[in-house]
Design a protein around this motif. Structure first.
Motif, short mmCIF file in Angstrom:
data_model
loop_
_atom_site.label_atom_id
_atom_site.label_comp_id
_atom_site.label_asym_id
_atom_site.label_seq_id
_atom_site.Cartn_x
_atom_site.Cartn_y
_atom_site.Cartn_z
N PRO A 323 -68.42 89.31 -12.14
CA PRO A 323 -67.01 89.29 -11.71
C PRO A 323 -66.19 90.44 -12.29
N VAL A 324 -66.46 90.83 -13.53
CA VAL A 324 -65.72 91.95 -14.11
C VAL A 324 -66.07 93.24 -13.39
N GLY A 325 -67.31 93.37 -12.93
CA GLY A 325 -67.69 94.54 -12.14
C GLY A 325 -66.96 94.58 -10.82
N GLU A 326 -66.84 93.44 -10.17
CA GLU A 326 -66.11 93.36 -8.91
C GLU A 326 -64.63 93.69 -9.13
N ALA A 327 -64.09 93.25 -10.26
CA ALA A 327 -62.68 93.52 -10.55
C ALA A 327 -62.44 95.01 -10.76
N VAL A 328 -63.29 95.66 -11.55
CA VAL A 328 -63.14 97.10 -11.79
C VAL A 328 -63.29 97.86 -10.47
N ALA A 329 -64.31 97.51 -9.68
CA ALA A 329 -64.52 98.19 -8.40
C ALA A 329 -63.33 97.98 -7.47
N GLY A 330 -62.76 96.78 -7.49
CA GLY A 330 -61.62 96.49 -6.63
C GLY A 330 -60.42 97.35 -6.95
N VAL A 331 -60.12 97.51 -8.24
CA VAL A 331 -58.99 98.36 -8.63
C VAL A 331 -59.29 99.82 -8.30
N ALA A 332 -60.53 100.23 -8.51
CA ALA A 332 -60.90 101.62 -8.22
C ALA A 332 -60.74 101.93 -6.73
N ARG A 333 -60.99 100.95 -5.87
CA ARG A 333 -60.88 101.16 -4.42
C ARG A 333 -59.45 101.17 -3.92
N ASP A 334 -58.54 100.52 -4.65
CA ASP A 334 -57.16 100.41 -4.19
C ASP A 334 -56.46 101.77 -4.22
#
Length: 411
Positions: A323-334
């Motif tokens: 989940p922390v990986g998904e969170a970091v990737a999500g912010v990076a994509r925004d």
């Protein structure tokens, strides 16, 4: 320029001992994982005693493997930053035999050691100098921890000597790979310990950019809780704090390490902590990039790590994104708007600008830290300005500051 998002590369197989049994296919698989998150760079860690086992021997095969690793990253769209003097990683020290026991010499002041270190850093930088995906060298990972307490066998050095050593290392990198972003990086004693020989001025004035490492187990999470405002603001605080000592208001700042260490940040809160931390730090002007610690969890078959070190990865040992990986990737994509200037600055007086003897006030629980956090949690978006520069012509205007407040006014 948009903010860069990357990760500190911890090899899934063998951790950093992978240099002893280098497997390019395993490295490629790890980089496939990282690229799948949409990240754009990795920070990698040669082990100093593996690469330079003798003062006059830099192993060609080890350097060749570093280049192969860097090229494998580039094939996946990942730029590469290289840390040279490892030095220190996850509570373990890695020093070659020619600076220990019978050959004990000071890492920062011995002329032969300094020249050997400079030659080694230049060799690595030079090997990658023509690679367009090579970002630059960091002199070492928190190498400053060797310079004083609480290290059990410190190499004593004063602030003048520490600055001289850091400049010599940067000069070696610049000569071997001109035009790249070469820098040095300290753990937070440089910001919070008034007796530490590496200082905020060193961090903010030597090298191409300023590196900050944000770890909330330093008293922040213990004092404010895993979900406290100060815990989610700690990385942004360090970024803003660093700017006060920079002589160039446009100097970039790299959040080079930040992670969610359990139990200080419970695993079920890691993703939320990541999002909060990243959104807060993206509200800082001049942020070059964020490099999360770390890519993959450490194999529990490896012994003697502090418990918090085993599960800091964005991926599990089984290559499953967490989940922390998904969170970091999500912010990076925004696509987030660029940070606006900070109009209010909190004045800091840590004593002499270079030695900053009053640094404990900047640490968690210190008067300055708590005042800044109070302002920030109230939505004030405080910058930081040195008391010695408040009256300097053009300084506040150049940083976009319109109002200054003091700690006494806040508290």
């Amino acid at each position: 320029m948009s903010v860069r998002f990357g990760v500190n590369y911890t090899p899934r197989q063998g951790w950093f001992h992978h240099w002893l049994d280098f497997d390019l296919d395993e490295v490629r698989a790890d980089f496939d994982d990282i690229a799948s998150l949409g990240l754009d760079h990795v920070r990698v860690f040669p082990l100093w005693p593996v690469f330079q086992p003798n003062r006059t021997l830099i192993r060609p095969r080890a350097v060749e493997q570093l280049v192969l690793l860097a090229d494998a990253a580039a094939e996946r769209g990942l730029d590469v930053a290289v840390d040279g003097l490892q030095g220190h990683l996850s509570s373990f020290d890695f020093l070659p035999s020619w600076v220990t026991t019978w050959h004990r010499r000071n890492l920062f002041t011995d002329p032969d050691v300094i020249e050997a270190q400079a030659r080694y850093l230049a060799e690595l930088a030079g090997a990658l100098a023509e690679r367009p995906h090579f970002l630059g060298m960091t002199v070492g990972n928190e190498f400053n921890q060797f310079s004083g307490d609480p290290h059990p066998d410190p190499d004593r050095v004063d602030a003048r000597e520490a600055g001289s050593w850091a400049r010599r290392m940067i000069e070696a990198c610049d000569a071997a790979a001109p035009g790249r972003a070469h820098l040095h990086a300290s753990y937070d004693a440089a910001w919070y310990d008034g007796t530490h020989p590496f200082t905020p001025a060193h961090a903010a004035r030597i090298g191409a950019m300023t590196a900050v490492h944000s770890w909330v187990f330093n008293g922040t999470a213990q004092r404010h809780g895993s979900d406290g405002a100060a815990t989610g603001l700690h990385a942004a605080y360090l970024v803003e704090l660093s700017k006060a000592w920079a002589t160039d208001p446009a100097r970039p700042v790299w959040l080079q390490e930040v992670g969610a260490p359990a139990p200080f940040v419970p695993p079920e809160r890691a993703a939320s902590f990541a999002r909060t931390t990243l959104l807060n730090v993206l509200d800082c002007e001049g942020l070059w990039g964020v490099t999360w610690w770390c890519s993959h969890d450490v194999d529990r078959a490896l012994a003697d790590f502090p418990e918090l070190e085993y599960e800091l990865g964005l991926f599990t040992q089984g290559r499953k994104v967490k989940p922390v990986g998904e969170a970091v990737a999500g912010v990076a994509r925004d696509s987030l708007p660029a940070a606006a200037p900070r109009r209010t600055a909190l004045v800091v007086d840590a004593g002499d600008v270079v030695s900053a003897p009053l640094r404990p006030m900047l640490a968690p629980g210190g008067a300055y830290f708590e005042a800044w956090m109070r302002l920030a949690s109230d939505g004030a978006r405080p910058a930081v300005v040195l008391a010695q520069r408040v009256g300097e012509a053009g300084h506040l205007v150049g940083r976009g500051v319109e109002e200054v407040v003091t700690v006494e006014q806040v508290l």
